[in-house]
Design a protein around this motif. Structure first.
Motif, PDB file in Angstrom:
ATOM      1  N   SER A 111       0.852  -1.192   0.000  1.00 39.92           N
ATOM      2  CA  SER A 111       0.000   0.000   0.000  1.00 39.92           C
ATOM      3  C   SER A 111       0.887   1.242   0.000  1.00 39.92           C
ATOM      4  O   SER A 111       2.008   1.216   0.522  1.00 39.92           O
ATOM      5  CB  SER A 111      -0.917   0.007   1.232  1.00 39.92           C
ATOM      6  N   ALA A 112       0.360   2.297  -0.603  1.00 39.35           N
ATOM      7  CA  ALA A 112       1.166   3.519  -0.739  1.00 39.35           C
ATOM      8  C   ALA A 112       1.641   4.020   0.623  1.00 39.35           C
ATOM      9  O   ALA A 112       2.775   4.488   0.770  1.00 39.35           O
ATOM     10  CB  ALA A 112       0.325   4.585  -1.444  1.00 39.35           C
ATOM     11  N   ILE A 113       0.780   3.894   1.637  1.00 39.01           N
ATOM     12  CA  ILE A 113       1.130   4.404   2.968  1.00 39.01           C
ATOM     13  C   ILE A 113       2.134   3.481   3.660  1.00 39.01           C
ATOM     14  O   ILE A 113       3.183   3.919   4.156  1.00 39.01           O
ATOM     15  CB  ILE A 113      -0.138   4.570   3.840  1.00 39.01           C
ATOM     16  N   ASP A 145       1.379  -8.958   1.083  1.00 37.72           N
ATOM     17  CA  ASP A 145       0.312  -8.262   0.344  1.00 37.72           C
ATOM     18  C   ASP A 145      -0.277  -9.243  -0.660  1.00 37.72           C
ATOM     19  O   ASP A 145       0.196 -10.387  -0.749  1.00 37.72           O
ATOM     20  CB  ASP A 145       0.843  -6.989  -0.354  1.00 37.72           C
ATOM     21  N   ARG A 166       3.719  -6.387  -7.097  1.00 37.87           N
ATOM     22  CA  ARG A 166       3.778  -5.109  -6.375  1.00 37.87           C
ATOM     23  C   ARG A 166       4.645  -5.225  -5.132  1.00 37.87           C
ATOM     24  O   ARG A 166       5.326  -4.275  -4.733  1.00 37.87           O
ATOM     25  CB  ARG A 166       2.369  -4.612  -6.061  1.00 37.87           C
ATOM     26  N   LEU A 198      -0.484 -12.923   0.299  1.00 32.31           N
ATOM     27  CA  LEU A 198      -1.680 -13.350   1.037  1.00 32.31           C
ATOM     28  C   LEU A 198      -2.881 -12.529   0.585  1.00 32.31           C
ATOM     29  O   LEU A 198      -2.844 -11.296   0.596  1.00 32.31           O
ATOM     30  CB  LEU A 198      -1.470 -13.136   2.553  1.00 32.31           C
ATOM     31  N   ASN A 199      -3.927 -13.248   0.206  1.00 29.63           N
ATOM     32  CA  ASN A 199      -5.235 -12.597   0.076  1.00 29.63           C
ATOM     33  C   ASN A 199      -5.857 -12.715   1.462  1.00 29.63           C
ATOM     34  O   ASN A 199      -6.114 -13.828   1.934  1.00 29.63           O
ATOM     35  CB  ASN A 199      -6.080 -13.314  -0.985  1.00 29.63           C
ATOM     36  N   VAL A 200      -6.089 -11.607   2.122  1.00 29.78           N
ATOM     37  CA  VAL A 200      -6.553 -11.665   3.518  1.00 29.78           C
ATOM     38  C   VAL A 200      -7.926 -12.333   3.654  1.00 29.78           C
ATOM     39  O   VAL A 200      -8.341 -12.667   4.756  1.00 29.78           O
ATOM     40  CB  VAL A 200      -6.576 -10.269   4.196  1.00 29.78           C
ATOM     41  N   ALA A 252      -2.066  -2.947   7.420  1.00 31.37           N
ATOM     42  CA  ALA A 252      -2.333  -1.739   6.620  1.00 31.37           C
ATOM     43  C   ALA A 252      -3.202  -1.975   5.394  1.00 31.37           C
ATOM     44  O   ALA A 252      -3.535  -1.027   4.697  1.00 31.37           O
ATOM     45  CB  ALA A 252      -0.992  -1.138   6.169  1.00 31.37           C
ATOM     46  N   HIS A 253      -3.577  -3.240   5.129  1.00 29.16           N
ATOM     47  CA  HIS A 253      -4.337  -3.486   3.892  1.00 29.16           C
ATOM     48  C   HIS A 253      -5.735  -2.872   3.988  1.00 29.16           C
ATOM     49  O   HIS A 253      -6.244  -2.624   5.085  1.00 29.16           O
ATOM     50  CB  HIS A 253      -4.439  -4.998   3.636  1.00 29.16           C
ATOM     51  N   ILE A 273      -3.811   0.378  10.752  1.00 32.70           N
ATOM     52  CA  ILE A 273      -4.372   1.562  10.101  1.00 32.70           C
ATOM     53  C   ILE A 273      -5.892   1.422  10.053  1.00 32.70           C
ATOM     54  O   ILE A 273      -6.432   0.588   9.331  1.00 32.70           O
ATOM     55  CB  ILE A 273      -3.807   1.774   8.690  1.00 32.70           C
ATOM     56  N   TYR A 294     -17.507   1.040   4.482  1.00 30.74           N
ATOM     57  CA  TYR A 294     -16.082   1.155   4.812  1.00 30.74           C
ATOM     58  C   TYR A 294     -15.927   1.732   6.227  1.00 30.74           C
ATOM     59  O   TYR A 294     -15.163   1.221   7.042  1.00 30.74           O
ATOM     60  CB  TYR A 294     -15.412   2.075   3.784  1.00 30.74           C
ATOM     61  N   LYS A 316     -14.157   0.096   9.609  1.00 30.80           N
ATOM     62  CA  LYS A 316     -13.048   0.745  10.320  1.00 30.80           C
ATOM     63  C   LYS A 316     -13.449   1.054  11.766  1.00 30.80           C
ATOM     64  O   LYS A 316     -12.623   0.965  12.685  1.00 30.80           O
ATOM     65  CB  LYS A 316     -12.637   2.038   9.598  1.00 30.80           C
ATOM     66  N   GLY A 342      -6.653  10.815   7.838  1.00 32.19           N
ATOM     67  CA  GLY A 342      -7.741  11.489   7.134  1.00 32.19           C
ATOM     68  C   GLY A 342      -7.644  11.089   5.671  1.00 32.19           C
ATOM     69  O   GLY A 342      -7.333   9.933   5.371  1.00 32.19           O
ATOM     70  N   VAL A 350      -5.937  10.628   2.162  1.00 29.00           N
ATOM     71  CA  VAL A 350      -4.562  10.511   1.683  1.00 29.00           C
ATOM     72  C   VAL A 350      -4.598  10.201   0.190  1.00 29.00           C
ATOM     73  O   VAL A 350      -5.423   9.400  -0.261  1.00 29.00           O
ATOM     74  CB  VAL A 350      -3.814   9.380   2.429  1.00 29.00           C
ATOM     75  N   THR A 363      -3.699   8.290  -2.482  1.00 25.95           N
ATOM     76  CA  THR A 363      -3.142   6.959  -2.783  1.00 25.95           C
ATOM     77  C   THR A 363      -4.005   6.313  -3.874  1.00 25.95           C
ATOM     78  O   THR A 363      -5.070   6.845  -4.214  1.00 25.95           O
ATOM     79  CB  THR A 363      -3.173   6.056  -1.529  1.00 25.95           C
TER      80      THR A 363
END
Ligand SMILES: NC(=O)c1ccc[n+]([C@@H]2O[C@H](COP(=O)([O-])OP(=O)(O)OC[C@H]3O[C@@H](n4cnc5c(N)ncnc54)[C@H](OP(=O)(O)O)[C@@H]3O)[C@@H](O)[C@H]2O)c1
Length: 247
Positions: A13-15, A34, A39, A60-62, A88-89, A138, A153, A157, A184, A186, A188
């Protein structure tokens, strides 16, 4: 630095990639997980071009829940133990499409909430026995209050945030740190389709905030910090007004 062996789920992930770079700079060994091998390899190449450190990759596919434990065990074996885990996914599906389709709702919840909870639980059970360790996750400001534009979403979270409150309380008795990170907006791939505003942050800046929060063992971190104030205002709007807003 006492964090030398770090597992990152959602490492492409970008973050999270920015966090991995900062830990690699300090010589930490990394176990990067990931969904996409290509990637992951790109992140590895990017890090190794700058720093000489040990990196292991795992795909891994979560959503493959039965593979969580084997991946976790492989990480412990590969790095000869773990000091910290960063989860972080995530996915940000289209709200209007998702709310019409039960299968999609379940999928989004499984990725953004259930899999995060199961992975964090594996980390917690491992660190609890060691009586040390750090779990950083995250979550999102979206979890602070449900809004019509992204409440699937957001509620996933929100579930993660509440889970981490309880986990932090449990782990505090075993010298294990649990950090909830609430970025907040981002800029990405996840938000590529959204119109950009000055409130959008750069992944690099958010990565730095997460890295520092992990070093200083914070509890709850808004990223950037001004989101704490924004969300305080959002959370305190009375429900009879809030429900009429289109946001
Ligand atoms: N961007 C924002 O505005 C924002 C705000 C608050 C919180 N966050 C959170 O920050 C974290 C990082 O997101 P990001 O913004 O950096 O977005 P990103 O670059 O799209 O990263 C998300 C990562 O999760 C991976 N992923 C998706 N589904 C997966 C699955 N089933 N199994 C394993 N990995 C999977 C993605 O892989 P593929 O791309 O290959 O599918 C991608 O590498 C997420 O938890 C997100 O919810 C982001």
């Amino acid at each position: 630095m006492d964090m030398k062996k770090i597992m990152i789920v959602g490492a492409a992930s970008a973050i999270a990639k920015e966090v991995a770079i900062l830990f690699a700079k300090e010589g930490a060994s990394l176990y990067l997980v990931d969904i996409n091998q290509g990637r992951l390899e790109a992140v590895e190449g990017d890090i190794l071009a700058r720093y000489d450190t040990k990196i292991k990759l795992d795909v891994l596919n979560v959503l493959d829940f039965e593979r969580h434990e084997p991946v976790f065990k492989r990480a412990i074996e590969a790095l000869n133990g773990l000091d910290a885990v960063l989860i972080a996914h995530g996915t940000l599906a289209n709200q209007e499409e998702t709310q019409q389709d039960i299968e999609k709702i379940i999928r989004e919840f499984n990725i953004n909430c259930v899999s995060v909870i199961t992975l964090a639980s594996l980390a917690a059970n491992y660190f609890e026995k060691k009586k040390e360790g750090l779990i950083a996750v995250i979550s999102s400001v979206a979890g602070d209050r449900g809004r019509m534009s992204n409440y699937i979403y957001g509620s996933a979270k929100g579930g993660v945030t509440t889970f981490l409150q309880g986990l932090r309380n449990r782990m505090a008795h075993s010298n294990v740190t649990v950090i909830t990170i609430k970025p907040g907006m981002v800029d990405t791939p996840m938000t590529a389709h959204l119109p950009k505003s000055p409130l959008f942050s750069k992944p690099k800046d958010i990565g730095k905030i997460i890295y520092k929060a992990m070093l200083s063992k914070k509890d709850v971190v808004y990223a950037p910090g001004y989101w704490r104030l924004i969300m305080w205002v959002v959370v305190h709007i009375p429900e009879f007004i809030f429900k009429k807003l289109k946001m």
